[in-house]
Design an enzyme around this catalytic site. Sequence first.
Site, PDB file in Angstrom:
ATOM      1  NE  ARG A   7      40.296  33.399 -66.880  1.00  0.00           N
ATOM      2  CZ  ARG A   7      40.419  33.914 -65.712  1.00  0.00           C
ATOM      3  NH1 ARG A   7      41.428  34.341 -65.475  1.00  0.00           N
ATOM      4  NH2 ARG A   7      39.890  33.250 -65.010  1.00  0.00           N
ATOM      5  NE  ARG A  39      37.968  27.431 -61.092  1.00  0.00           N
ATOM      6  CZ  ARG A  39      38.281  26.753 -60.971  1.00  0.00           C
ATOM      7  NH1 ARG A  39      38.551  26.228 -62.177  1.00  0.00           N
ATOM      8  NH2 ARG A  39      39.561  26.380 -60.593  1.00  0.00           N
ATOM      9  CB  THR A  61      48.698  23.778 -59.129  1.00  0.00           C
ATOM     10  OG1 THR A  61      49.071  23.965 -60.283  1.00  0.00           O
ATOM     11  CG2 THR A  61      47.301  25.013 -58.214  1.00  0.00           C
ATOM     12  CE  LYS A  83      49.803  28.524 -62.063  1.00  0.00           C
ATOM     13  NZ  LYS A  83      49.056  27.651 -61.918  1.00  0.00           N
ATOM     14  CB  SER A 103      46.879  21.707 -67.155  1.00  0.00           C
ATOM     15  OG  SER A 103      45.904  21.612 -66.621  1.00  0.00           O
ATOM     16  CE1 TYR A 131      45.758  21.544 -59.682  1.00  0.00           C
ATOM     17  CE2 TYR A 131      45.439  21.158 -62.033  1.00  0.00           C
ATOM     18  CZ  TYR A 131      45.633  21.960 -60.436  1.00  0.00           C
ATOM     19  OH  TYR A 131      44.787  23.135 -61.078  1.00  0.00           O
ATOM     20  CG  HIS A 151      43.994  28.032 -60.085  1.00  0.00           C
ATOM     21  ND1 HIS A 151      44.938  27.289 -59.423  1.00  0.00           N
ATOM     22  CD2 HIS A 151      43.680  27.435 -61.457  1.00  0.00           C
ATOM     23  CE1 HIS A 151      44.462  25.815 -59.673  1.00  0.00           C
ATOM     24  NE2 HIS A 151      43.562  26.542 -61.176  1.00  0.00           N
ATOM     25  CB  ALA A 155      42.579  22.108 -67.575  1.00  0.00           C
TER      26      ALA A 155
HETATM   27  C1  LIG Z   1      41.435  27.782 -68.584  1.00  0.00           C
HETATM   28  C2  LIG Z   1      41.883  27.540 -67.528  1.00  0.00           C
HETATM   29  C3  LIG Z   1      42.554  26.317 -66.554  1.00  0.00           C
HETATM   30  C4  LIG Z   1      43.557  26.360 -65.867  1.00  0.00           C
HETATM   31  N1  LIG Z   1      43.795  25.689 -65.894  1.00  0.00           N
HETATM   32  C5  LIG Z   1      45.049  25.310 -64.927  1.00  0.00           C
HETATM   33  C6  LIG Z   1      45.595  24.108 -64.329  1.00  0.00           C
HETATM   34  O1  LIG Z   1      45.996  22.425 -65.190  1.00  0.00           O
HETATM   35  N2  LIG Z   1      46.587  24.013 -63.276  1.00  0.00           N
HETATM   36  C7  LIG Z   1      46.809  24.985 -63.332  1.00  0.00           C
HETATM   37  O2  LIG Z   1      47.940  24.820 -62.240  1.00  0.00           O
HETATM   38  N3  LIG Z   1      46.125  26.333 -62.999  1.00  0.00           N
HETATM   39  C8  LIG Z   1      45.550  26.630 -63.952  1.00  0.00           C
HETATM   40  N4  LIG Z   1      44.753  27.478 -64.137  1.00  0.00           N
HETATM   41  C9  LIG Z   1      45.110  28.743 -63.480  1.00  0.00           C
HETATM   42  C10 LIG Z   1      46.210  28.874 -64.218  1.00  0.00           C
HETATM   43  O3  LIG Z   1      47.401  28.323 -64.125  1.00  0.00           O
HETATM   44  C11 LIG Z   1      47.147  31.424 -63.979  1.00  0.00           C
HETATM   45  O4  LIG Z   1      47.646  30.957 -62.937  1.00  0.00           O
HETATM   46  C12 LIG Z   1      45.742  31.976 -64.142  1.00  0.00           C
HETATM   47  O5  LIG Z   1      45.526  32.038 -65.966  1.00  0.00           O
HETATM   48  C13 LIG Z   1      46.655  33.095 -65.224  1.00  0.00           C
HETATM   49  O6  LIG Z   1      45.781  34.569 -64.776  1.00  0.00           O
HETATM   50  P1  LIG Z   1      45.209  34.638 -66.284  1.00  0.00           P
HETATM   51  O7  LIG Z   1      44.330  33.871 -66.903  1.00  0.00           O
HETATM   52  O8  LIG Z   1      44.362  36.295 -66.373  1.00  0.00           O
HETATM   53  O9  LIG Z   1      46.504  34.628 -67.795  1.00  0.00           O
HETATM   54  C14 LIG Z   1      44.237  27.734 -65.153  1.00  0.00           C
HETATM   55  C15 LIG Z   1      43.599  28.834 -65.398  1.00  0.00           C
HETATM   56  C16 LIG Z   1      42.095  29.020 -66.463  1.00  0.00           C
HETATM   57  C17 LIG Z   1      42.072  30.082 -67.433  1.00  0.00           C
HETATM   58  C1  LIG Z   2      40.268  18.446 -61.356  1.00  0.00           C
HETATM   59  C2  LIG Z   2      39.753  18.699 -62.228  1.00  0.00           C
HETATM   60  C3  LIG Z   2      39.718  20.408 -62.795  1.00  0.00           C
HETATM   61  C4  LIG Z   2      40.681  20.325 -63.510  1.00  0.00           C
HETATM   62  C5  LIG Z   2      41.305  22.005 -63.056  1.00  0.00           C
HETATM   63  C6  LIG Z   2      42.293  22.764 -63.753  1.00  0.00           C
HETATM   64  C7  LIG Z   2      42.188  24.142 -63.153  1.00  0.00           C
HETATM   65  O1  LIG Z   2      42.995  23.785 -63.071  1.00  0.00           O
HETATM   66  C8  LIG Z   2      41.178  25.031 -63.348  1.00  0.00           C
HETATM   67  O2  LIG Z   2      42.227  25.876 -62.987  1.00  0.00           O
HETATM   68  O3  LIG Z   2      40.108  25.119 -63.925  1.00  0.00           O
END
Ligand SMILES: Cc1cc2nc3c(=O)[nH]c(=O)nc-3n(C[C@H](O)[C@H](O)[C@H](O)COP(=O)(O)O)c2cc1C
Ligand SMILES: CCCCCCC(=O)C(=O)O
Length: 388
Positions: A310, A166, A157, A231, A107, A131, A255, A80
Site C-alpha cells: 500500500r 473484503r 501467489t 508468495k 501484478s 496468478y 496478502h 493490482a
Molecule cells: C490493493 C492491493 C492489491 C493487491 N494485489 C495483489 C496482487 O495482484 N497479487 C498479489 O500477489 N498480491 C496482491 N496484493 C498483496 C501485496 O502484494 C502485499 O502482499 C501486501 O500489500 C503487503 O502488505 P502492505 O500493503 O501492508 O504493505 C495486493 C494488496 C493490495 C493492498
Molecule cells: C481476480 C481479480 C482480483 C484481483 C485481486 C488482486 C489482489 O490480489 C488483491 O488483493 O486485490
Amino acid sequence: MSGLITVKDFEDRAASIIPKEAFDYYQSGADEEQTRQLNRSSYGRLRIRPRMLRNVANRDMKVKVLGEEFSMPIGIAPTAFQKMAHPEGEVANAQAAANRKVLFTLSTLSNSSVEEVADGAPKSPKWFQLYIYKERKLTEKLVQRVKKAGFKALVVTVDSPLFGKRRADIRNRFTLPPGLTAANFEGVQATLQGQSGSGLNEYGEQQLDPSLVWDDIKWLIKFSKLPVLVKGVLTKEDAEIAVSKGVSGIWVSNHGGRQLDSAPATIEALPEIVAAVGDRTTIIVDGGVRNGKDVFKALALGAHMVMIGRPALWGLAVDGQKGVEQVLDILREELDTTMALAGCQKVSDITRLHVLHEEYYTNFSVRQTETLMELQSKERKGWLKGIF
Ligand SMILES: Cc1cc2nc3c(=O)[nH]c(=O)nc-3n(C[C@H](O)[C@H](O)[C@H](O)COP(=O)(O)O)c2cc1C
Ligand SMILES: CCCCCCC(=O)C(=O)O
C-alpha cells in the site's frame, strides 16, 4: 511535496485524493481485518537492542538478491489496478523503482500490460507476480510474454484459491472504473463485472484455479525456466515443501491481511520460516511495513528483502512516479537512521540479537535470560523459543 514526512502522511493525503471506492479497495482487509491490523501492531511489540561505538560513519544499504544488486533491502510488492491511483499506474511505479534501484513486482492484474511496463521503465529491476488461471494455456502465453519482456523472476501467489471477503468491496459492488482493464488480457479475462457483490470475488471464482497443488509449482519451474518464488507462505511446513520442489525463494505474506483473517502477522510467522529454510533459500517478507524500523526488525529476524504494498500506492496517488520515489526516500532515510543508532554499518551487521519481543523487557524471568543466552550462541539461526 512539502509537509509529507512519513508514510502515514502519504496515506492521509492519498485518502483525500483517491475516489472512495478505489481507496476502499486499496485499504481494506478481509472480514474483521484482524490480520491487517496485526501486521502493524506486531511490529510495535518488538524492541530494537542497539549496540554502541561501532563506527557507523559510513553506512551502506546495498543488498544482492537472486544475483542482482539493489540499493537497499526494500522493494515494491505487486498490487493490482494501479491506474485507479494515478493515470500512469504501474509504469510510474516501476520507473520510480528503477530511479531508486529497487525491486519492482508487477501484478498479473495490472492496468498496464507487461510490455507497457517493460517499454516504459526499461531499466527497472522487475519480477512478475503470477496468478494461475483455470485456462492453463492463458497462463502459459502470459509467462512467455513476461520472459520476452525481460522480467527476471516469477512470484506465484499461493494464498488465493479464492479471494477473501473484503466487506467494503462487497458493499461498493467493486468494479473497475470505465476505461480501465486487466491489461494483460483481452475479452472476458480483461473485465470485472460486480453483478451481485464484489467484482473481484466473482472474477476470482470464474477465472483462477483453486485446484492448484505443490506439483504445479514444479511444472511452472520446469516450463518457465525462470526463478520461481512462492508468495503467501506462513508456515515452516509449507516452506519446507516449497524448497523441496525447487523454488528460488519464499515470500512470507498474508496478502496485506486481505485473504485469511486470523492468520498471523507476517513478522510473527517469519522466525519459524527462517529457522526452517533461511539458510537454503531467499526469504522475502511483506505486510504492514510502514517505516525504517519495521524494515530493520524484519531483517534482524532473517528476511533478505522487505516489500511494501500500500505505501507505494499512496505515493503514486499523491504525486505519480515522484510520489513513489518520495515514499522510498522516506523509508531509506529511516532505515539509515535506525542502522546508525543501532550500531550497524551495513545490512549484514544486522543480527538476530538486535531485536527482542517486548515480553523480554516487561516480563523478565530466568527462562527468558536463558533464551537470550541461547540466542547469543545461535545468532541469526535460531528463533526465539518461548518469546514468540
Ligand atoms: C490493493 C492491493 C492489491 C493487491 N494485489 C495483489 C496482487 O495482484 N497479487 C498479489 O500477489 N498480491 C496482491 N496484493 C498483496 C501485496 O502484494 C502485499 O502482499 C501486501 O500489500 C503487503 O502488505 P502492505 O500493503 O501492508 O504493505 C495486493 C494488496 C493490495 C493492498
Ligand atoms: C481476480 C481479480 C482480483 C484481483 C485481486 C488482486 C489482489 O490480489 C488483491 O488483493 O486485490
